[in-house]
Design a protein around this motif. Structure first.
Motif, PDB file in Angstrom:
ATOM      1  N   LEU A  83      -7.223   1.967  -4.160  1.00 37.54           N
ATOM      2  CA  LEU A  83      -8.063   3.116  -3.816  1.00 37.54           C
ATOM      3  C   LEU A  83      -9.241   2.690  -2.959  1.00 37.54           C
ATOM      4  O   LEU A  83      -9.606   3.391  -2.003  1.00 37.54           O
ATOM      5  N   VAL A  84      -9.830   1.521  -3.262  1.00 37.84           N
ATOM      6  CA  VAL A  84     -10.928   1.028  -2.423  1.00 37.84           C
ATOM      7  C   VAL A  84     -10.425   0.770  -1.014  1.00 37.84           C
ATOM      8  O   VAL A  84     -11.049   1.165  -0.019  1.00 37.84           O
ATOM      9  N   ALA A  85      -9.240   0.128  -0.935  1.00 33.19           N
ATOM     10  CA  ALA A  85      -8.691  -0.154   0.394  1.00 33.19           C
ATOM     11  C   ALA A  85      -8.407   1.127   1.152  1.00 33.19           C
ATOM     12  O   ALA A  85      -8.552   1.189   2.378  1.00 33.19           O
ATOM     13  N   LEU A  86      -7.985   2.174   0.418  1.00 35.05           N
ATOM     14  CA  LEU A  86      -7.655   3.428   1.089  1.00 35.05           C
ATOM     15  C   LEU A  86      -8.900   4.193   1.511  1.00 35.05           C
ATOM     16  O   LEU A  86      -8.963   4.750   2.600  1.00 35.05           O
ATOM     17  N   LEU A  87      -9.885   4.246   0.589  1.00 35.76           N
ATOM     18  CA  LEU A  87     -10.983   5.187   0.790  1.00 35.76           C
ATOM     19  C   LEU A  87     -12.202   4.554   1.449  1.00 35.76           C
ATOM     20  O   LEU A  87     -13.050   5.265   1.970  1.00 35.76           O
ATOM     21  N   ALA A  88     -12.307   3.210   1.414  1.00 34.76           N
ATOM     22  CA  ALA A  88     -13.519   2.596   1.938  1.00 34.76           C
ATOM     23  C   ALA A  88     -13.560   2.664   3.455  1.00 34.76           C
ATOM     24  O   ALA A  88     -14.605   2.929   4.042  1.00 34.76           O
ATOM     25  N   GLY A  89     -12.412   2.414   4.085  1.00 38.45           N
ATOM     26  CA  GLY A  89     -12.394   2.438   5.535  1.00 38.45           C
ATOM     27  C   GLY A  89     -12.585   3.848   6.063  1.00 38.45           C
ATOM     28  O   GLY A  89     -12.317   4.829   5.383  1.00 38.45           O
ATOM     29  N   GLY A  90     -13.041   3.960   7.288  1.00 39.21           N
ATOM     30  CA  GLY A  90     -13.274   5.286   7.853  1.00 39.21           C
ATOM     31  C   GLY A  90     -11.973   6.037   8.065  1.00 39.21           C
ATOM     32  O   GLY A  90     -11.751   7.099   7.489  1.00 39.21           O
ATOM     33  N   SER A  91     -11.096   5.491   8.861  1.00 41.16           N
ATOM     34  CA  SER A  91      -9.788   6.118   9.025  1.00 41.16           C
ATOM     35  C   SER A  91      -8.763   5.216   8.351  1.00 41.16           C
ATOM     36  O   SER A  91      -8.679   4.036   8.642  1.00 41.16           O
ATOM     37  N   THR A  92      -8.011   5.793   7.424  1.00 38.33           N
ATOM     38  CA  THR A  92      -7.161   4.954   6.591  1.00 38.33           C
ATOM     39  C   THR A  92      -5.897   4.537   7.315  1.00 38.33           C
ATOM     40  O   THR A  92      -5.381   3.466   7.092  1.00 38.33           O
ATOM     41  N   ILE A  93      -5.374   5.393   8.163  1.00 37.46           N
ATOM     42  CA  ILE A  93      -4.105   5.078   8.805  1.00 37.46           C
ATOM     43  C   ILE A  93      -4.377   4.646  10.231  1.00 37.46           C
ATOM     44  O   ILE A  93      -4.864   5.423  11.048  1.00 37.46           O
ATOM     45  N   TRP A 120      -4.809  11.831   0.989  1.00 34.74           N
ATOM     46  CA  TRP A 120      -4.557  12.383  -0.339  1.00 34.74           C
ATOM     47  C   TRP A 120      -3.194  11.935  -0.853  1.00 34.74           C
ATOM     48  O   TRP A 120      -3.054  11.533  -2.013  1.00 34.74           O
ATOM     49  N   TYR A 121      -2.214  12.002   0.028  1.00 34.43           N
ATOM     50  CA  TYR A 121      -0.868  11.580  -0.375  1.00 34.43           C
ATOM     51  C   TYR A 121      -0.855  10.090  -0.713  1.00 34.43           C
ATOM     52  O   TYR A 121      -0.201   9.662  -1.671  1.00 34.43           O
ATOM     53  N   LEU A 122      -1.588   9.303   0.079  1.00 35.52           N
ATOM     54  CA  LEU A 122      -1.604   7.859  -0.178  1.00 35.52           C
ATOM     55  C   LEU A 122      -2.296   7.559  -1.506  1.00 35.52           C
ATOM     56  O   LEU A 122      -1.860   6.668  -2.258  1.00 35.52           O
ATOM     57  N   VAL A 123      -3.372   8.293  -1.812  1.00 37.60           N
ATOM     58  CA  VAL A 123      -4.061   8.084  -3.090  1.00 37.60           C
ATOM     59  C   VAL A 123      -3.139   8.449  -4.248  1.00 37.60           C
ATOM     60  O   VAL A 123      -3.039   7.719  -5.238  1.00 37.60           O
ATOM     61  N   LEU A 124      -2.443   9.572  -4.114  1.00 34.85           N
ATOM     62  CA  LEU A 124      -1.505   9.972  -5.165  1.00 34.85           C
ATOM     63  C   LEU A 124      -0.421   8.919  -5.357  1.00 34.85           C
ATOM     64  O   LEU A 124      -0.070   8.557  -6.490  1.00 34.85           O
ATOM     65  N   ALA A 125       0.098   8.383  -4.239  1.00 40.31           N
ATOM     66  CA  ALA A 125       1.131   7.357  -4.327  1.00 40.31           C
ATOM     67  C   ALA A 125       0.587   6.091  -4.984  1.00 40.31           C
ATOM     68  O   ALA A 125       1.277   5.456  -5.784  1.00 40.31           O
ATOM     69  N   ALA A 126      -0.664   5.737  -4.686  1.00 41.99           N
ATOM     70  CA  ALA A 126      -1.265   4.544  -5.298  1.00 41.99           C
ATOM     71  C   ALA A 126      -1.388   4.729  -6.810  1.00 41.99           C
ATOM     72  O   ALA A 126      -1.078   3.814  -7.588  1.00 41.99           O
ATOM     73  N   LEU A 127      -1.813   5.922  -7.229  1.00 45.52           N
ATOM     74  CA  LEU A 127      -1.935   6.183  -8.664  1.00 45.52           C
ATOM     75  C   LEU A 127      -0.560   6.129  -9.336  1.00 45.52           C
ATOM     76  O   LEU A 127      -0.409   5.555 -10.421  1.00 45.52           O
ATOM     77  N   LEU A 128       0.440   6.714  -8.679  1.00 40.53           N
ATOM     78  CA  LEU A 128       1.792   6.708  -9.241  1.00 40.53           C
ATOM     79  C   LEU A 128       2.309   5.276  -9.373  1.00 40.53           C
ATOM     80  O   LEU A 128       2.909   4.909 -10.393  1.00 40.53           O
TER      81      LEU A 128
END
Lengths: 202, 101
Positions: free
Chosen positions: A108-118, B7-15
Motif C-alpha cells: 500500500l505504501v508503494a502504491l499510494l506514496a508515489g504521485g502517479s502509481t502506474i 483503487w483496483y490495485l489497492v483492492l488487489a494488494a489487500l486480497l
C-alpha cells in the motif's frame, strides 16, 4: 457514480469472501466463500472492460475449479469442521498475521506514496476496446492477439494441460493388486476410502 | 467520482495479503489451495488494471494464461492431496513430512 457503487459492492464481496475462506473452519463453507470472491473479481473485470476474462473467470474458476474442490472435499470426507482453536506451532498465527500486515503495508505504501502509481509506456498496439461504441469487441481483440503474438505460448498451454491430465490420472488412480506388492503389503492402501471412491476416480 | 486504477490495485494488494495470511495460518491442504487461488486472483486483478491503465491488451492475455496454469496446478495439486489423504486420512500440511524417504 454507478462505477463507484459497483466497485464498492464488488470490493466488499471480494474481501468478505476472502475473509470467509481463511476464517471458516468448514472446508465446504470456505469453498463457497471462494465462489463469492471469484464472482466479485469477475464483476471487477467487467468494470474494467475485460468481458472475455469475466466470462472465463465464472466458467473456469467458479464453474470448474471450485466444483473440483468441492468434489475432492466430498470424496475425501473432510467436510466436517476443523478445530481452529488448537495451535500446533506456537506463535505461528501472530507471526503469520504480522507478515500479512507488513506485506499489505509495504504494497500500500508503494502504491499510494508515489504521485502517479502506474508508470510505463502506453501500448503501441492501439487502445483496448471500451464501452458500447468500440470498433472492435474485447473478445475479438483478445482472439487476434492470442493467435498472432502469443500463439506459441497458446500451443504450450495445450501441452501443459495434457501433462496435467496425465499427471492427475497417474497420481489419483488406485494401485492394482500386482503393483501393491511392490509398495509393501502393510495394509496401508486398504483405508476406508481406497475402495469405492477409488473406482470413481479411476 | 469513478474509481481509478489505484483503487483496483489497492483492492488487489489487500486480497493478496489475505490470501498469504490464510496460506500461512491454515493447516488443511485444501483450504491452503483455496488461499493460493485468492492470491492468483489478486494478481489477475492487478494485470487487468494495468492493461486498462496502459491500454495494452497483452495484460488481459497474460491473465488468460494464468487461468490455464491455475487450472492445471489445481488438478495436479488436488490429485496429490487425494493420494496423500487416501494413505493418511485427516492429514494436515505437517503430515506431508512423512513422505520423505
Amino acid at each position: 457514480m454507478v462505477e463507484l457503487i459497483v466497485f464498492l459492492i464488488a470490493g466488499t464481496i471480494v474481501l468478505g469472501g476472502a475473509f470467509g475462506v481463511i476464517l471458516n473452519s468448514n472446508p465446504v463453507h470456505a469453498a463457497l466463500s471462494l465462489v463469492a470472491t471469484l464472482f466479485g473479481v469477475a464483476v471487477l473485470f467487467i468494470a474494467q472492460d475485460a468481458h472475455f476474462l469475466a466470462a472465463i473467470q465464472v466458467i473456469v474458476y467458479a464453474g470448474a475449479i471450485v466444483v473440483l474442490f468441492l468434489f475432492v472435499i466430498m470424496l475425501l470426507g473432510v467436510d466436517q469442521a476443523e478445530q481452529l482453536e488448537v495451535e500446533p506451532l506456537t506463535a505461528q498465527r501472530p507471526v503469520a498475521i504480522l507478515a500479512g500486515v507488513v506485506l499489505a503495508g509495504f504494497t500500500l505504501v508503494a502504491l499510494l506514496a508515489g504521485g502517479s502509481t502506474i508508470t510505463g509506456q502506453k501500448s503501441v498496439r492501439g487502445d483496448i476496446a471500451r464501452g458500447e461504441d468500440a470498433v472492435i469487441t474485447n473478445v475479438d481483440q483478445i482472439g487476434r492477439v492470442l493467435f498472432t503474438d502469443y500463439v506459441l505460448a497458446f500451443e504450450i498451454t495445450a501441452v501443459l494441460l495434457t501433462i496435467a491430465v496425465v499427471g492427475s490420472v497417474v497420481l489419483a488412480r488406485k494401485l492394482h493388486s500386482n503393483e501393491r506388492s511392490l509398495v509393501g503389503d502393510d495394509g496401508e492402501t486398504t483405508t476406508p476410502f481406497a475402495d469405492e471412491p477409488g473406482e470413481a476416480v479411476r | 467520482m469513478a474509481p481509478t486504477d489505484t483503487w483496483y490495485l489497492v483492492l488487489a494488494a489487500l486480497l493478496f495479503a489475505i490470501g498469504a495470511v490464510g496460506l500461512l495460518v491454515r493447516r488443511n491442504p485444501l483450504v491452503m489451495f483455496m488461499c493460493i487461488e485468492l492470491m492468483l486472483n489478486a494478481v489477475n486483478l492487478t494485470f487487468v488494471s494495468f492493461a486498462s491503465a496502459l491500454d495494452d491488451i497483452g495484460g488481459q492475455v497474460v491473465v488468460f494464461f494464468v487461468l490455464v496454469v491455475a487450472a492445471a496446478e489445481v488438478v495436479v495439486g488436488l490429485a496429490i492431496i487425494v493420494a496423500v489423504m487416501r494413505r493418511q486420512p485427516g492429514a494436515t500440511a505437517d503430515d506431508v513430512a512423512v513422505l520423505r524417504g
